[in-house]
Write a protein that holds these residues in place. Structure first.
Motif, PDB file in Angstrom:
ATOM      1  N   GLY A   1       0.848  -1.031   0.002  1.00  0.00           N
ATOM      2  CA  GLY A   1       0.039  -0.114  -0.037  1.00  0.00           C
ATOM      3  C   GLY A   1       0.863   1.105  -0.011  1.00  0.00           C
ATOM      4  N   PHE A   2       0.255   2.406  -0.002  1.00  0.00           N
ATOM      5  CA  PHE A   2       0.943   3.640  -0.153  1.00  0.00           C
ATOM      6  C   PHE A   2       1.573   3.975   1.035  1.00  0.00           C
ATOM      7  CE2 PHE A   2      -2.909   4.604  -3.043  1.00  0.00           C
ATOM      8  CZ  PHE A   2      -2.092   4.574  -4.103  1.00  0.00           C
ATOM      9  N   LEU A   3       1.299   3.602   2.226  1.00  0.00           N
ATOM     10  CA  LEU A   3       2.096   3.960   3.538  1.00  0.00           C
ATOM     11  C   LEU A   3       3.198   3.066   3.553  1.00  0.00           C
ATOM     12  CD1 LEU A   3      -1.118   4.315   5.972  1.00  0.00           C
ATOM     13  CD2 LEU A   3       0.247   5.965   5.188  1.00  0.00           C
ATOM     14  N   THR A   8       9.027   3.117   3.182  1.00  0.00           N
ATOM     15  CA  THR A   8      10.392   2.820   2.557  1.00  0.00           C
ATOM     16  C   THR A   8      11.252   3.983   1.903  1.00  0.00           C
ATOM     17  OG1 THR A   8       9.307   0.502   1.883  1.00  0.00           O
ATOM     18  CG2 THR A   8      11.408   1.319   0.758  1.00  0.00           C
ATOM     19  N   VAL A   9      10.557   4.732   1.263  1.00  0.00           N
ATOM     20  CA  VAL A   9      11.072   5.840   0.782  1.00  0.00           C
ATOM     21  C   VAL A   9      11.832   6.801   1.773  1.00  0.00           C
ATOM     22  CG1 VAL A   9      11.010   8.138  -0.392  1.00  0.00           C
ATOM     23  CG2 VAL A   9       9.612   5.935  -1.446  1.00  0.00           C
ATOM     24  N   ALA A  14      11.041  -0.819   9.185  1.00  0.00           N
ATOM     25  CA  ALA A  14      10.338  -1.618  10.166  1.00  0.00           C
ATOM     26  C   ALA A  14       8.722  -1.122   9.925  1.00  0.00           C
ATOM     27  CB  ALA A  14      10.817  -1.406  11.489  1.00  0.00           C
ATOM     28  N   ASP A  15       8.579   0.224   9.608  1.00  0.00           N
ATOM     29  CA  ASP A  15       7.364   0.743   9.508  1.00  0.00           C
ATOM     30  C   ASP A  15       6.682  -0.073   8.277  1.00  0.00           C
ATOM     31  OD1 ASP A  15       7.340   1.961  11.897  1.00  0.00           O
ATOM     32  OD2 ASP A  15       7.704   3.990  11.139  1.00  0.00           O
ATOM     33  N   ALA A  16       7.574   0.112   7.123  1.00  0.00           N
ATOM     34  CA  ALA A  16       7.150  -0.340   5.925  1.00  0.00           C
ATOM     35  C   ALA A  16       6.680  -1.824   5.845  1.00  0.00           C
ATOM     36  CB  ALA A  16       8.324  -0.076   4.690  1.00  0.00           C
ATOM     37  N   ALA A  17       7.259  -2.642   6.741  1.00  0.00           N
ATOM     38  CA  ALA A  17       7.058  -4.211   6.750  1.00  0.00           C
ATOM     39  C   ALA A  17       5.727  -4.032   7.295  1.00  0.00           C
ATOM     40  CB  ALA A  17       8.131  -4.903   7.356  1.00  0.00           C
TER      41      ALA A  17
END
Length: 146
Positions: A1-3, A8-9, A14-17
């Motif tokens: 998803g977008f978040l 990642t960017v 960890a938040d991306a995962a």
């Protein structure tokens, strides 16, 4: 998803995962709640026994079908729905954001183009023929036909 893409960017792996996991869980829940395997479509109801154009296109955009066979069935039902409506749309303005890209991605861009080129009611072309310049004009015309 977008978040997860944003995380990642900005280097928050960890938040991306975590966001990816949430997104996938949400898509799976969407499929289980709205998919009707008997008819092979999302959100069937009395008015649209094979699901609405919007519900099926949105499910495809979310990648809700869990496998290629299910995805193919939903695409087939979407195309059948459009044909059953004489090649015209039955979606609202929000549904247009989902329908046209999903028709193109599934190899049915020609159907999307046909919808855009028709000028019989209801259609975007009919709005132009009637010199409507806003969606509000279209809504007024819809009430006129009712």
């Amino acid at each position: 998803g977008f978040l997860s893409e944003i995380a990642t960017v900005i280097g928050k792996d960890a938040d991306a995962a975590a966001w990816t996991k949430e997104h996938l869980a949400g898509v799976e829940a969407w499929h289980h709640k709205y998919y009707n395997a008997t008819v092979g479509t999302y959100s069937p109801c009395a008015a649209e026994p094979f699901g609405s154009q919007t519900s099926n296109a949105m499910a495809l955009a979310l990648n809700a079908p869990p496998d290629q066979a299910t995805r193919a069935k939903v695409i087939s039902r979407l195309v059948e729905n459009i044909a059953a409506n004489d090649g015209r749309f039955t979606f609202g303005i929000v549904g247009s954001a989902w329908l046209f890209p999903m028709l193109e991605q599934s190899g049915h861009g020609d159907i999307g183009l046909d919808i855009l080129l028709t000028d019989s009611y209801p259609s975007f072309g009919h709005m132009l023929v009637e010199n409507m310049t806003t969606l509000c004009d279209f809504v007024v015309l819809c009430f006129y036909y009712i």
